[in-house]
Design a protein around this motif. Structure first.
Motif, PDB file in Angstrom:
ATOM      1  N   ALA A 165      16.890  83.942  42.423  1.00 23.35           N
ATOM      2  CA  ALA A 165      15.862  83.016  42.902  1.00 23.35           C
ATOM      3  C   ALA A 165      14.695  83.078  41.917  1.00 23.35           C
ATOM      4  CB  ALA A 165      15.426  83.398  44.306  1.00 23.35           C
ATOM      5  N   VAL A 166      13.533  82.566  42.344  1.00 21.84           N
ATOM      6  CA  VAL A 166      12.366  82.512  41.471  1.00 21.84           C
ATOM      7  C   VAL A 166      11.204  83.233  42.154  1.00 21.84           C
ATOM      8  CG1 VAL A 166      10.692  80.964  40.363  1.00 21.84           C
ATOM      9  CG2 VAL A 166      13.113  80.312  40.459  1.00 21.84           C
ATOM     10  N   CYS A 167      10.443  83.987  41.364  1.00 26.43           N
ATOM     11  CA  CYS A 167       9.266  84.693  41.892  1.00 26.43           C
ATOM     12  C   CYS A 167       8.176  83.662  42.229  1.00 26.43           C
ATOM     13  CB  CYS A 167       8.750  85.689  40.859  1.00 26.43           C
ATOM     14  SG  CYS A 167       7.175  86.435  41.321  1.00 26.43           S
ATOM     15  N   PRO A 168       7.674  83.650  43.460  1.00 28.19           N
ATOM     16  CA  PRO A 168       6.659  82.660  43.827  1.00 28.19           C
ATOM     17  C   PRO A 168       5.342  82.827  43.063  1.00 28.19           C
ATOM     18  CG  PRO A 168       7.626  83.663  45.779  1.00 28.19           C
ATOM     19  CD  PRO A 168       8.069  84.470  44.602  1.00 28.19           C
ATOM     20  N   ALA A 169       5.104  83.999  42.520  1.00 25.49           N
ATOM     21  CA  ALA A 169       3.818  84.231  41.852  1.00 25.49           C
ATOM     22  C   ALA A 169       3.859  83.943  40.357  1.00 25.49           C
ATOM     23  CB  ALA A 169       3.348  85.659  42.092  1.00 25.49           C
ATOM     24  N   CYS A 170       4.944  84.336  39.663  1.00 20.78           N
ATOM     25  CA  CYS A 170       4.933  84.199  38.198  1.00 20.78           C
ATOM     26  C   CYS A 170       6.008  83.256  37.675  1.00 20.78           C
ATOM     27  CB  CYS A 170       5.038  85.569  37.523  1.00 20.78           C
ATOM     28  SG  CYS A 170       6.669  86.323  37.610  1.00 20.78           S
ATOM     29  N   ASP A 171       6.801  82.660  38.575  1.00 21.62           N
ATOM     30  CA  ASP A 171       7.827  81.686  38.200  1.00 21.62           C
ATOM     31  C   ASP A 171       8.941  82.252  37.325  1.00 21.62           C
ATOM     32  OD1 ASP A 171       6.733  79.681  39.701  1.00 21.62           O
ATOM     33  OD2 ASP A 171       5.904  78.532  38.031  1.00 21.62           O
ATOM     34  N   ASN A 172       9.063  83.559  37.253  1.00 24.38           N
ATOM     35  CA  ASN A 172      10.183  84.143  36.521  1.00 24.38           C
ATOM     36  C   ASN A 172      11.372  84.315  37.472  1.00 24.38           C
ATOM     37  OD1 ASN A 172       9.641  84.769  33.667  1.00 24.38           O
ATOM     38  ND2 ASN A 172       7.881  85.889  34.495  1.00 24.38           N
ATOM     39  N   PRO A 173      12.586  84.449  36.895  1.00 21.90           N
ATOM     40  CA  PRO A 173      13.753  84.661  37.760  1.00 21.90           C
ATOM     41  C   PRO A 173      13.687  86.022  38.462  1.00 21.90           C
ATOM     42  CG  PRO A 173      14.410  84.397  35.443  1.00 21.90           C
ATOM     43  CD  PRO A 173      12.928  84.412  35.471  1.00 21.90           C
ATOM     44  N   ILE A 174      14.232  86.062  39.650  1.00 25.28           N
ATOM     45  CA  ILE A 174      14.359  87.339  40.350  1.00 25.28           C
ATOM     46  C   ILE A 174      15.785  87.508  40.842  1.00 25.28           C
ATOM     47  CG2 ILE A 174      11.943  87.463  41.113  1.00 25.28           C
ATOM     48  CD1 ILE A 174      12.909  86.531  43.916  1.00 25.28           C
ATOM     49  N   GLY A 213      -5.569  86.739  37.685  1.00 25.29           N
ATOM     50  CA  GLY A 213      -5.252  86.996  39.091  1.00 25.29           C
ATOM     51  C   GLY A 213      -4.953  85.732  39.868  1.00 25.29           C
ATOM     52  N   ALA A 214      -5.049  84.562  39.213  1.00 28.65           N
ATOM     53  CA  ALA A 214      -4.799  83.292  39.912  1.00 28.65           C
ATOM     54  C   ALA A 214      -3.305  83.004  39.968  1.00 28.65           C
ATOM     55  CB  ALA A 214      -5.528  82.153  39.198  1.00 28.65           C
ATOM     56  N   THR A 215      -2.816  82.664  41.151  1.00 26.97           N
ATOM     57  CA  THR A 215      -1.426  82.215  41.299  1.00 26.97           C
ATOM     58  C   THR A 215      -1.447  80.926  42.104  1.00 26.97           C
ATOM     59  OG1 THR A 215      -1.081  83.380  43.397  1.00 26.97           O
ATOM     60  CG2 THR A 215      -0.594  84.622  41.387  1.00 26.97           C
ATOM     61  N   ARG A 216      -0.280  80.327  42.259  1.00 27.27           N
ATOM     62  CA  ARG A 216      -0.231  79.099  43.048  1.00 27.27           C
ATOM     63  C   ARG A 216      -0.425  79.392  44.538  1.00 27.27           C
ATOM     64  NH1 ARG A 216       4.631  75.192  41.399  1.00 27.27           N
ATOM     65  NH2 ARG A 216       5.568  76.893  40.217  1.00 27.27           N
ATOM     66  N   GLN A 217      -0.271  80.670  44.923  1.00 24.45           N
ATOM     67  CA  GLN A 217      -0.404  81.024  46.336  1.00 24.45           C
ATOM     68  C   GLN A 217      -1.853  81.277  46.745  1.00 24.45           C
ATOM     69  OE1 GLN A 217       2.221  82.590  44.355  1.00 24.45           O
ATOM     70  NE2 GLN A 217       3.239  80.787  45.161  1.00 24.45           N
ATOM     71  N   ASN A 218      -2.690  81.689  45.769  1.00 25.39           N
ATOM     72  CA  ASN A 218      -4.038  82.122  46.162  1.00 25.39           C
ATOM     73  C   ASN A 218      -5.146  81.182  45.666  1.00 25.39           C
ATOM     74  OD1 ASN A 218      -4.485  82.732  43.449  1.00 25.39           O
ATOM     75  ND2 ASN A 218      -4.228  84.944  43.695  1.00 25.39           N
ATOM     76  N   ILE A 219      -4.811  79.929  45.447  1.00 25.03           N
ATOM     77  CA  ILE A 219      -5.756  78.967  44.869  1.00 25.03           C
ATOM     78  C   ILE A 219      -7.110  78.885  45.602  1.00 25.03           C
ATOM     79  CG2 ILE A 219      -6.104  76.461  44.530  1.00 25.03           C
ATOM     80  CD1 ILE A 219      -3.183  76.368  43.495  1.00 25.03           C
ATOM     81  N   PRO A 220      -7.162  78.768  46.937  1.00 21.54           N
ATOM     82  CA  PRO A 220      -8.471  78.618  47.586  1.00 21.54           C
ATOM     83  C   PRO A 220      -9.390  79.817  47.355  1.00 21.54           C
ATOM     84  CG  PRO A 220      -6.691  78.113  49.119  1.00 21.54           C
ATOM     85  CD  PRO A 220      -6.063  78.717  47.915  1.00 21.54           C
ATOM     86  N   TRP A 221      -8.838  80.994  47.473  1.00 28.34           N
ATOM     87  CA  TRP A 221      -9.648  82.207  47.404  1.00 28.34           C
ATOM     88  C   TRP A 221     -10.107  82.494  45.981  1.00 28.34           C
ATOM     89  CZ3 TRP A 221      -4.947  81.723  49.967  1.00 28.34           C
ATOM     90  CH2 TRP A 221      -5.035  81.632  51.363  1.00 28.34           C
ATOM     91  N   VAL A 222      -9.240  82.268  45.014  1.00 31.60           N
ATOM     92  CA  VAL A 222      -9.649  82.475  43.622  1.00 31.60           C
ATOM     93  C   VAL A 222     -10.681  81.420  43.221  1.00 31.60           C
ATOM     94  CG1 VAL A 222      -8.865  82.310  41.214  1.00 31.60           C
ATOM     95  CG2 VAL A 222      -7.661  83.779  42.825  1.00 31.60           C
ATOM     96  N   PHE A 223     -10.550  80.217  43.779  1.00 29.02           N
ATOM     97  CA  PHE A 223     -11.558  79.187  43.533  1.00 29.02           C
ATOM     98  C   PHE A 223     -12.934  79.695  43.997  1.00 29.02           C
ATOM     99  CE2 PHE A 223     -13.977  75.553  45.311  1.00 29.02           C
ATOM    100  CZ  PHE A 223     -14.285  74.940  44.106  1.00 29.02           C
ATOM    101  N   ALA A 224     -12.994  80.286  45.185  1.00 28.87           N
ATOM    102  CA  ALA A 224     -14.264  80.819  45.704  1.00 28.87           C
ATOM    103  C   ALA A 224     -14.758  81.991  44.845  1.00 28.87           C
ATOM    104  CB  ALA A 224     -14.084  81.270  47.152  1.00 28.87           C
TER     105      ALA A 224
END
Ligand SMILES: [Zn+2]
Length: 289
Positions: free
Chosen positions: A43-52, A161-172
């Motif tokens: 599958a694919v890692c949700p944070a770094c888009d590498n294969p897992i 530290g920014a990933t596609r999962q933590n966009i709102p919080w890293v924006f703040a």
């Protein structure tokens, strides 16, 4: 890690269980693929888009995902066709003990950085909604605009530290300190704490914070500090601190904000278009695009 997704192009992630895996892959290749004569699950890692690779899928203990980097030429890299070692190095699931600072940045042209910025623009009204819910503070259009400008100046999408999962919080997290006076708090507990510690303040029926004696200056400001991430038993947890401080940089009130990756995913997948505030999306586009 305890989550997976089935392609680089999606943001939809799932908890790693055999049922979930079968449900979304229907046991097809390239997710099901033999490796060294054994069954393999990829599958694919949700944070770094590498294969897992999923480890222990058939065992009694909970299966988990592990980044998969086949030795050159041994097996083809499933799903993405290639790997990105640099993103892996900073992946929250891989760099458990690596201490992040705001200055750790991706290369300017990083694919993931570009995606993060794009999602922030397209989902900006939801990002603001989520931040208002989690901080208990109203974010006005004017404040949102200032935050966007500071995010642009800091190039927040390049923060390691920014990933596609933590966009709102890293924006703040990219925001500089802002004054507290005139802000509206709808978190009663936070307002109480604040007024107890600072008897010179008052709050009107709408929750707006003001100073009792209008001739005096209110030195309080708020900021988001201390981005922390931690992996325990394959589960990632992240947090930042919502901090209200005086002009001597002394903390007056604070709240730990735990990132709810699932909640953000639910919001951006919501089909409820009626409640969207497209003026916020247009604002984000005009500042960042
Ligand atoms: Zn990863």
């Amino acid at each position: 890690m305890d989550v997976f997704k089935i392609s680089v192009d999606t943001q939809q992630f799932h908890k790693i269980t055999q049922d979930n895996f079968d449900q979304v892959t229907k046991k097809q290749a390239p997710w099901y693929q033999p490796i060294n004569g054994h069954q393999g699950w990829f599958a694919v890692c949700p944070a770094c888009d590498n294969p897992i690779q999923i480890i222990g899928m058939l065992e009694r203990d909970a299966p988990y995902g592990k980044h998969f980097f086949p030795t050159a030429g041994a097996v083809s890299v499933p799903l993405k066709g290639r790997t990105d070692k640099e993103e892996y190095e900073w992946c929250p699931y891989a760099s458990k003990n690596k201490h992040l600072t705001k200055d750790d940045r991706r290369a300017a042209g990083s694919e993931l950085a570009v995606l993060i910025k794009q999602i922030l623009i397209e989902q900006f009204d939801r990002v603001i909604y989520l931040l208002e819910k989690t901080t208990g503070m109203r974010i006005s259009f004017a404040l949102a605009k200032q935050m966007l400008e500071e995010y642009r100046a800091a190039e927040g999408w390049r923060y390691r530290g920014a990933t596609r999962q933590n966009i709102p919080w890293v924006f703040a997290y990219m925001m500089q300190a802002k004054r507290v006076r005139g802000r509206t708090f709808f978190d009663k507990k936070l307002t109480e704490d604040l007024l107890t510690r600072r008897p010179d303040l008052t709050c009107n029926t709408n929750g707006k914070i003001d100073i009792k004696d209008d001739t005096k200056f209110c030195d309080l400001s708020f900021s988001f500090i201390r981005h922390r991430r931690h992996v325990n038993q394959h589960t990632l947890s992240e947090s930042i601190e919502f901090n209200i401080a005086n002009s001597k940089q002394e903390t007056v009130c604070k709240r730990e904000i735990i990132f709810e990756h699932d909640y953000f995913l639910k919001l951006i997948n919501s089909k409820n278009e009626a409640s969207r505030r497209m003026n916020f999306v247009e604002l984000a586009r005009s500042v960042l695009a």
